[in-house]
Each structure stands twice: as structure tokens, then as C-alpha cells.
Design a protein around this motif. Structure first.
Motif, PDB file in Angstrom:
ATOM      1  N   HIS A 198      32.842  34.274  32.798  1.00  0.00           N
ATOM      2  CA  HIS A 198      33.974  33.458  33.238  1.00  0.00           C
ATOM      3  C   HIS A 198      34.577  34.141  34.470  1.00  0.00           C
ATOM      4  O   HIS A 198      35.080  35.262  34.383  1.00  0.00           O
ATOM      5  CB  HIS A 198      35.017  33.356  32.128  1.00  0.00           C
ATOM      6  CG  HIS A 198      36.136  32.408  32.437  1.00  0.00           C
ATOM      7  ND1 HIS A 198      37.323  32.394  31.748  1.00  0.00           N
ATOM      8  CD2 HIS A 198      36.246  31.424  33.371  1.00  0.00           C
ATOM      9  CE1 HIS A 198      38.122  31.453  32.241  1.00  0.00           C
ATOM     10  NE2 HIS A 198      37.481  30.862  33.222  1.00  0.00           N
ATOM     11  N   ASN A 199      34.476  33.473  35.610  1.00  0.00           N
ATOM     12  CA  ASN A 199      34.904  34.052  36.887  1.00  0.00           C
ATOM     13  C   ASN A 199      36.093  33.271  37.438  1.00  0.00           C
ATOM     14  O   ASN A 199      36.051  32.040  37.501  1.00  0.00           O
ATOM     15  CB  ASN A 199      33.754  34.019  37.892  1.00  0.00           C
ATOM     16  CG  ASN A 199      32.474  34.604  37.330  1.00  0.00           C
ATOM     17  OD1 ASN A 199      32.500  35.554  36.546  1.00  0.00           O
ATOM     18  ND2 ASN A 199      31.332  34.037  37.712  1.00  0.00           N
ATOM     19  N   GLU A 200      37.136  33.999  37.860  1.00  0.00           N
ATOM     20  CA  GLU A 200      38.348  33.343  38.348  1.00  0.00           C
ATOM     21  C   GLU A 200      38.869  34.027  39.605  1.00  0.00           C
ATOM     22  O   GLU A 200      38.837  35.253  39.723  1.00  0.00           O
ATOM     23  CB  GLU A 200      39.449  33.398  37.289  1.00  0.00           C
ATOM     24  CG  GLU A 200      39.183  32.612  36.028  1.00  0.00           C
ATOM     25  CD  GLU A 200      40.358  32.694  35.073  1.00  0.00           C
ATOM     26  OE1 GLU A 200      41.337  31.942  35.261  1.00  0.00           O
ATOM     27  OE2 GLU A 200      40.317  33.525  34.146  1.00  0.00           O
ATOM     28  N   MET A 201      39.377  33.211  40.520  1.00  0.00           N
ATOM     29  CA  MET A 201      40.096  33.724  41.681  1.00  0.00           C
ATOM     30  C   MET A 201      41.571  33.861  41.342  1.00  0.00           C
ATOM     31  O   MET A 201      42.169  32.952  40.759  1.00  0.00           O
ATOM     32  CB  MET A 201      39.941  32.784  42.877  1.00  0.00           C
ATOM     33  CG  MET A 201      38.626  32.898  43.607  1.00  0.00           C
ATOM     34  SD  MET A 201      38.351  34.500  44.399  1.00  0.00           S
ATOM     35  CE  MET A 201      39.696  34.570  45.565  1.00  0.00           C
ATOM     36  N   ASN A 202      42.160  34.986  41.720  1.00  0.00           N
ATOM     37  CA  ASN A 202      43.590  35.214  41.550  1.00  0.00           C
ATOM     38  C   ASN A 202      44.255  34.971  42.898  1.00  0.00           C
ATOM     39  O   ASN A 202      43.985  35.688  43.860  1.00  0.00           O
ATOM     40  CB  ASN A 202      43.829  36.648  41.055  1.00  0.00           C
ATOM     41  CG  ASN A 202      45.279  36.941  40.780  1.00  0.00           C
ATOM     42  OD1 ASN A 202      46.161  36.625  41.570  1.00  0.00           O
ATOM     43  ND2 ASN A 202      45.540  37.563  39.640  1.00  0.00           N
ATOM     44  N   ALA A 239      38.607  37.803  43.143  1.00  0.00           N
ATOM     45  CA  ALA A 239      38.039  37.246  41.924  1.00  0.00           C
ATOM     46  C   ALA A 239      37.831  38.323  40.878  1.00  0.00           C
ATOM     47  O   ALA A 239      37.571  39.487  41.192  1.00  0.00           O
ATOM     48  CB  ALA A 239      36.719  36.553  42.226  1.00  0.00           C
ATOM     49  N   THR A 240      37.934  37.917  39.625  1.00  0.00           N
ATOM     50  CA  THR A 240      37.577  38.771  38.501  1.00  0.00           C
ATOM     51  C   THR A 240      36.463  38.090  37.721  1.00  0.00           C
ATOM     52  O   THR A 240      36.355  36.862  37.700  1.00  0.00           O
ATOM     53  CB  THR A 240      38.768  39.025  37.573  1.00  0.00           C
ATOM     54  OG1 THR A 240      39.283  37.767  37.112  1.00  0.00           O
ATOM     55  CG2 THR A 240      39.868  39.783  38.297  1.00  0.00           C
ATOM     56  N   SER A 241      35.647  38.885  37.073  1.00  0.00           N
ATOM     57  CA  SER A 241      34.508  38.374  36.318  1.00  0.00           C
ATOM     58  C   SER A 241      34.525  39.008  34.938  1.00  0.00           C
ATOM     59  O   SER A 241      34.504  40.230  34.816  1.00  0.00           O
ATOM     60  CB  SER A 241      33.200  38.700  37.052  1.00  0.00           C
ATOM     61  OG  SER A 241      32.088  38.153  36.387  1.00  0.00           O
ATOM     62  N   VAL A 242      34.580  38.164  33.899  1.00  0.00           N
ATOM     63  CA  VAL A 242      34.683  38.655  32.524  1.00  0.00           C
ATOM     64  C   VAL A 242      33.488  38.151  31.723  1.00  0.00           C
ATOM     65  O   VAL A 242      33.167  36.956  31.741  1.00  0.00           O
ATOM     66  CB  VAL A 242      35.992  38.171  31.862  1.00  0.00           C
ATOM     67  CG1 VAL A 242      36.052  38.622  30.402  1.00  0.00           C
ATOM     68  CG2 VAL A 242      37.200  38.693  32.635  1.00  0.00           C
ATOM     69  N   LYS A 243      32.829  39.065  31.005  1.00  0.00           N
ATOM     70  CA  LYS A 243      31.708  38.692  30.143  1.00  0.00           C
ATOM     71  C   LYS A 243      32.238  38.296  28.771  1.00  0.00           C
ATOM     72  O   LYS A 243      33.021  39.015  28.156  1.00  0.00           O
ATOM     73  CB  LYS A 243      30.724  39.859  30.002  1.00  0.00           C
ATOM     74  CG  LYS A 243      29.513  39.531  29.154  1.00  0.00           C
ATOM     75  CD  LYS A 243      28.561  40.733  29.063  1.00  0.00           C
ATOM     76  CE  LYS A 243      27.360  40.419  28.191  1.00  0.00           C
ATOM     77  NZ  LYS A 243      26.438  41.573  28.084  1.00  0.00           N
ATOM     78  N   LEU A 244      31.811  37.119  28.292  1.00  0.00           N
ATOM     79  CA  LEU A 244      32.193  36.622  26.976  1.00  0.00           C
ATOM     80  C   LEU A 244      30.966  36.636  26.069  1.00  0.00           C
ATOM     81  O   LEU A 244      29.827  36.535  26.536  1.00  0.00           O
ATOM     82  CB  LEU A 244      32.765  35.212  27.090  1.00  0.00           C
ATOM     83  CG  LEU A 244      33.983  35.084  28.033  1.00  0.00           C
ATOM     84  CD1 LEU A 244      34.395  33.643  28.200  1.00  0.00           C
ATOM     85  CD2 LEU A 244      35.149  35.916  27.519  1.00  0.00           C
ATOM     86  N   THR A 245      31.190  36.735  24.760  1.00  0.00           N
ATOM     87  CA  THR A 245      30.064  37.010  23.864  1.00  0.00           C
ATOM     88  C   THR A 245      29.972  36.086  22.662  1.00  0.00           C
ATOM     89  O   THR A 245      29.120  36.300  21.795  1.00  0.00           O
ATOM     90  CB  THR A 245      30.131  38.464  23.366  1.00  0.00           C
ATOM     91  OG1 THR A 245      31.385  38.669  22.691  1.00  0.00           O
ATOM     92  CG2 THR A 245      29.997  39.446  24.511  1.00  0.00           C
TER      93      THR A 245
END
Length: 660
Positions: A294-298, A304-310
Motif C-alpha cells: 500500500h503506497n501513499e503520497m503525503n 511517498a511511503t510504502s507499507v507491506k501488508l500480510t
């Protein structure tokens, strides 16, 4: 469901005949030119005077470009290309440090994709001009574009999906977006024989935050392993349902052009997402291990930040009865489209030359009466005649996609016969048709998939343009053709070439978007960790072999404009802040030897270029965007010394070092 087997020879012959018919249709279209339906005032209809605005924005998928192209209608003027799933050297999207995380996936950094279907956010069944969502087909993802800035704000990967083609169609209040598996595959992935019995499929419902637009997977439904295609969600009385076309009920894994055309009927999958919500609340979903990003621009940090979901929540038809039903439909449909009243959902059978309308009321009644003709892997199949509202017989060849004018008429694109047909939802008869040039895929009426269409124009998006434009070698431009819907008969009055391969489009009244446009970022709200507010804050900082250069850009110079002490083997990060506070005053930045891209920095923004010098010397850096009369003079020099040298860090502006 009744199944008839055809002979492969006859099917191959049918494919050959369709090809010959396509050729003949093209030849016929050439002899009957567009001028046959072109009035003398066509140019006037398309004319938008210099300095005047178009009435509509048209957002077109870029197909294999991975981007979104924005045009004005009725002029056909290209306004912008919005980078989404592919790197873009024009503005450094996906190259610069701030936006690289937007392209992270469970498969690694993916700098391209195949974008197909933009969908505009809606409120009360009407486009609201807030967000545009679009899918990527190859590495399954959905992106959200903020229409205040015309920039990609978020990208969500969709796990357990192969070919994210049936996406990202949304509900009438943008509560959910949908995503479905085009290609059945092992879920979870494993080393198995290529056989449908080893495969699965999923339909995902993505929750959208009504205030921010942020996305998250609410639940996935594990469904029988056939190929799911384009969809449309209900509105009005059918709100709470989404309708997916599907094909390959034969479960073929090879020669699909033959083996996936054996059955008389394929399916519309009717999915009750409100039942899914209820089952989710009752704890019937199972947590399924799934890796996705899940990648989002602030906007504040401009990064941008990129978070791994499981994990995802998974439902099945068995754990949540009533969540899905199948409705037989003419074979090989490509889309299921809900009319503005929410009563009818329409599908065209590409191989049946038939458009079928289904009634939501009749579907509800059939479900209540348990009028099922069969089960397909645990999913009830409704009787075709119990749900069918009407059939448009032999409307054209290769009917694909239908949009609506809100006046009781549907407009369907016909790929093989290269035309648009207009037909009545009351009589189920064709009332008008117009040729297109050539091989029409999708079409668009502004708001034509909403409860409030604005049926002034219809945009036809064609795959082939032989003889339409100046030739450009083996590959020709694809094209859009604009058709006037305001008269008694449809009339084409403009065609223009397009970027990429257009698959689908959304049209939105300009006034809905213009009023919310963001013109710049103020320096006070810029929270980028490497932002500087003016030239007095310029600096060069070394930490080992990593050097951070903080640059202020303003008409018409950089601060600093001379830098020394950089060495071969260093990794240099140029953090450039555009300290302008005037709308549309951009500055560019690049340096000799930059092997990825330039930077393009808007007023009040900070962007970062990574650069690694390879040899000693003195190299220039300069502004790449023509920003003022002295744009050519907006440049500087950087000295590169040998690795291990004792040259100290030194930087100046106009020959003067900054005050310490």
C-alpha cells in the motif's frame, strides 16, 4: 446450464470468417467516409476559442503506457499526461526519491504496467470531481488520482488476483471499488500442473474513505475459477450489488479462442456486497496470508511511503450464502453495464451478436423464489428467462460496451462492424447507428455510467486508424472520435489521435473540477525533511561518502551555484526547493551525467535527484524548464575530485560563501 459442444474445425472457420468480415467492414467504411455524416458546422462544434475552456475533462486510460491522458472536450486538446503506473522522465515520477515508493509491489519495484479502466468518484450516483481511480492489469493494483492536483496520490496492490481487468468500478457513493480475477491461477501460488482444477479466483471489495479517498481491502470473495471481466455496480434500487461479466466457463487453459467458446452461455456474476458486509461483521471471514503493498503520497512531506501488508479477510459462497449468483448470458461478454435507473444491467455477447438487458426486479424475484436451474461449483445459477428483460437482436457484430443518456437509450460499441448503435430500453430496438474508423473498443458519454448522464457528446475510442492520419511507419496512432448526441441523429464532428492504447474513459464537467484546483504549495506547509525556505539556508553536508546538497531555486538562479568537494564514488542527493510562490512557475534541475531523469519542481515543492559521479572534472547543472527570460543563465558548476582526495566541501552563490 445447457452446454453444446462445437467442432474445432467450425470454430476455426468462424474465426476466419470474422476476420474476413472485419476486413470487409473496414473496406466498406473507407468507401463511405466520415463526411457522409459530417455537417458543415462540424468544425464550429469542436472549436474552443483561444483562452476559453473546454466544457468537459475526458480522462482516458493509457493502456500499455501505464498512464492517464487528459483531454478537453469538445476540442480534443491534450491537456496533461498523469503518470500512474509507469516512470515518467518529464516530471521525474518514479525516478526521484520522493515518488519511487509509489511503484513498490510484492514483486519488487515495477516501473510500468498496463492501465485500462478509469472510474470517477461519485456521490448520490453523480460524478463529484474528487478522485479518479484506475486499475493496472499486469501487476494487479488500483491507483487513486487526486483531481485537485492531477497527481497520483495512492496505489494499492490487489493480492490473490491474476489480471486485474474487472476493476476499479465503484458504487454510487464511492463506498467500494471492485477488482476481479481475469486469469484464474493457484491461490495461494504454488508449483502445480497447468490445469483449472488447481486454480482459483477472487473478487475483491476495496473500501474507500469518504473524506480522504484512502483505500483498503475490506474483503475478498473466493469464487469458482473462471475468467472474470468488466463490471458495473448497482444504483438506486440495485445499490448494494455489483455485476461482473465472465467468460471461459469451459475452464480452458489453452487455445481459448476455440476452447473457451464451446458453451452456449457464459455468466454474469451478481455479487451482493451488502451481504458481504454483514458476513464480515458476523465474523465469518477468514484471515488469509497475502503479501501486498500500500503506497501513499503525503502532501505535507511531499514524499511517498510504502507499507507491506500480510493478510486479507476472505469470504466464500459457502460461508456467506447469498453473496453471489450466476446469470447465463450470451457467450464471451465484455462488460456488464447498469443503466441510470438501476433497474437494468446490460451485457453484449461478442460472439452472439446480441445485446441482452436483465431486470434487477426480476432477479430479486427469481432469487426469492429459488428459481435456480443449476449450481456451478456451489454457486446458484438463475434461469436466463427469469431474469432477462429484453434482447436487442442482431444489433451489430461484436457488441462490447454500453453507456446511457438518461433518456431511455443505450449506446453500444461494436468492435467487428466498427460502429455505435443506439437502441431503446423500452422497445429493445435499434433506432440509430453511426460508423466509426475503425475497430471501436470502448465508448464514453460524460456521466454515462452514473445516474445523471450529460449526453451532449459520445467519445468513441478506436484501435485502428488506417488511412485516417499521416502515416508513421508500421505503428499508427490510435484515435478518438467525437459524436454529437444533441440532434435527431448521431453526428460525428471530430477525430483526434490518442496517447497509448485507450481502453476506457470518464468524462466530467469541467466546473466540478476547476473549483477545487490547487495552484501551489505554500512554503509554510512544506514539511519535506530536506526543504529550505530561501537561499540563506543552502548547504552541502557530507556523511561518509553520502552528500546531501540543499538547493533553492528561484528566477533565475540556483543557490548555491558553485559546489566543490564532491568525489568520485560519492552518492549525491540534490534536494531542490522551488521557493517561488506564483502559480505555474516551475523550475527544472539536472546535472551532467544524470542517468535517470531531471527534476520538475512546482512552486513550494521539494524534489530529490540521486546522482553518482564516475570521473573527475567540472560539470554543469542547470534549469531544464523554461522559467524566465534568463532561463539560460540559470545554471551552476560542480567540481568532482578523485576518490580519497582532500578537497574540502565548499559552496558559494555569486562567488560568496553563505554566512556562518
Amino acid at each position: 446450464m445447457k452446454i453444446r459442444k462445437g467442432h474445432k474445425f467450425l470454430l476455426v472457420l468462424g474465426v476466419i470468417l470474422v476476420g474476413l468480415l472485419t476486413s470487409q467492414c473496414t473496406k466498406r467504411a473507407k468507401t463511405s467516409t466520415s463526411s457522409d455524416r459530417l455537417s458543415a458546422n462540424a468544425a464550429q462544434k469542436a472549436y474552443v476559442a483561444p483562452g476559453k475552456y473546454d466544457e468537459f475533462y475526458a480522462f482516458l486510460s493509457g493502456g500499455f503506457s501505464g498512464q492517464v491522458a487528459v483531454y478537453g472536450l469538445p476540442s480534443g486538446r491534450l491537456l496533461k499526461v498523469i503518470p500512474v503506473f509507469a516512470q515518467n522522465p518529464e516530471n521525474a515520477y518514479g525516478y526521484e526519491e520522493e515518488t519511487k515508493p509509489m511503484l513498490n509491489t510484492s514483486h519488487g519495484f515495477i516501473p510500468w504496467d498496463d492501465s485500462h479502466h478509469p472510474w470517477a468518484s461519485q456521490t448520490n450516483g453523480e460524478t463529484d470531481g474528487r478522485w479518479l481511480f484506475i486499475n493496472s492489469n499486469n501487476t494487479p493494483r488500483i491507483a487513486r488520482i487526486d483531481l485537485k492536483t492531477f497527481r497520483t496520490a495512492e496505489i494499492l496492490e490487489i493480492p490473490n488476483t491474476g489480471g486485474n481487468h474487472g476493476a476499479p468500478y465503484g458504487t454510487m457513493n464511492s463506498e467500494y471499488l471492485v477488482s476481479s480475477t481475469r486469469f484464474m491461477m493457484p491461490i495461494p501460488q504454488k508449483d502445480v500442473a497447468i490445469d483449472a482444477k488447481n486454480f482459483g479466483a477472487s473478487i475483491s471489495f476495496i473500501k474507500v474513505n469518504k473524506e480522504t479517498g484512502n483505500m483498503g481491502i475490506a474483503f475478498q470473495i473466493r469464487v469458482p475459477s473462471i475468467d472474470y471481466d468488466l463490471a458495473s455496480c448497482g444504483k438506486g434500487p440495485s445499490h448494494g450489488w455489483c455485476f461482473f461479466s465472465s467468460y471461459n466457463t469451459e475452464k480452458a487453459t489453452n487455445l481459448l479462442e476455440i476452447n473457451a467458446s464451446q458453451n452456449d452461455k457464459d455468466f454474469i456474476a451478481a455479487v451482493n456486497w451488502k451481504a458481504g458486509e454483514k458476513c464480515l461483521a458476523e465474523g465469518k471471514a477468514v484471515d488469509t496470508a497475502s503479501n501486498y503493498y500500500h503506497n501513499e503520497m503525503n502532501e505535507a512531506t511531499q514524499s511517498a511511503t510504502s507499507v507491506k501488508l500480510t493478510t486479507v479477510k476472505t469470504l466464500t459462497p459457502q460461508s456467506c450464502p447469498g453473496i453471489i449468483y450466476y446469470i447465463p448470458v450470451a457467450k464471451s461478454p465484455h462488460g456488464s453495464d447498469v443503466d441510470p435507473t438501476g433497474e437494468y444491467f446490460i451485457a453484449g455477447g461478442k460472439l452472439a451478436a446480441q445485446i441482452t438487458g436483465f431486470s434487477f426486479k426480476k432477479m430479486e424475484a427469481a432469487i426469492a423464489a429459488k428459481s435456480f436451474v443449476a449450481d456451478f461449483e456451489g454457486v446458484h445459477v438463475l434461469k436466463y428467462e427469469d431474469v432477462m428483460a429484453g434482447e436487442v437482436h442482431q444489433p451489430c457484430l461484436g457488441p462490447l460496451h454500453t453507456e446511457f443518456d438518461g433518456k431511455g437509450f443505450g449506446y453500444t460499441s461494436c468492435f467487428v462492424s466498427s460502429e455505435v448503435v443506439k437502441w431503446s430500453l423500452e422497445t429493445w430496438k435499434v433506432v440509430d447507428r453511426i460508423p466509426t474508423f475503425y475497430s471501436l473498443g470502448h465508448l464514453m458519454i460524460p456521466g454515462g455510467n452514473s445516474m445523471k448522464p450529460n449526453p451532449k457528446y459520445l467519445l468513441a475510442m478506436n484501435k485502428i486508424t488506417k488511412d485516417r492520419y499521416l502515416p508513421t511507419g508500421p505503428e499508427l496512432a490510435q484515435a478518438a472520435q467525437l459524436i454529437d448526441l444533441t440532434g435527431e441523429k448521431m453526428e460525428m464532428f471530430l477525430d483526434f489521435p490518442l496517447i497509448g492504447e485507450p481502453h476506457y474513459a470518464q468524462g466530467i464537467e469541467a466546473e466540478k473540477i476547476i473549483k477545487n484546483q490547487r495552484k501551489m504549495y505554500t512554503l509554510e506547509e512544506n514539511k519535506h525533511p530536506h526543504m529550505i525556505s530561501d537561499e540563506s539556508k543552502m548547504k552541502v553536508v557530507r556523511k561518509g561518502n553520502v552528500v546531501d546538497v540543499y538547493i533553492a531555486a528561484v528566477r533565475s538562479h540556483f543557490g548555491p551555484d558553485n559546489i566543490e568537494g564532491i568525489k568520485v564514488g560519492d552518492t549525491v542527493y540534490f534536494h531542490v526547493t522551488n521557493v517561488e510562490q506564483d502559480w505555474d512557475i516551475f523550475h527544472g534541475f539536472s546535472i551532467m551525467g544524470a542517468n535517470i531523469t531531471e527534476l520538475l519542481i512546482g512552486p513550494g515543492e521539494t524534489h530529490t535527484l540521486k546522482w553518482e559521479p564516475k570521473e573527475v572534472g567540472v560539470v554543469p547543472y542547470y534549469c531544464t524548464d523554461f522559467c524566465s527570460a534568463l532561463h539560460q543563465e540559470m545554471q551552476g558548476y560542480l567540481r568532482i575530485s578523485a576518490a580519497g582526495s582532500n578537497t574540502p566541501i565548499n559552496y558559494t552563490l555569486g562567488g560568496e560563501a553563505p554566512a556562518k
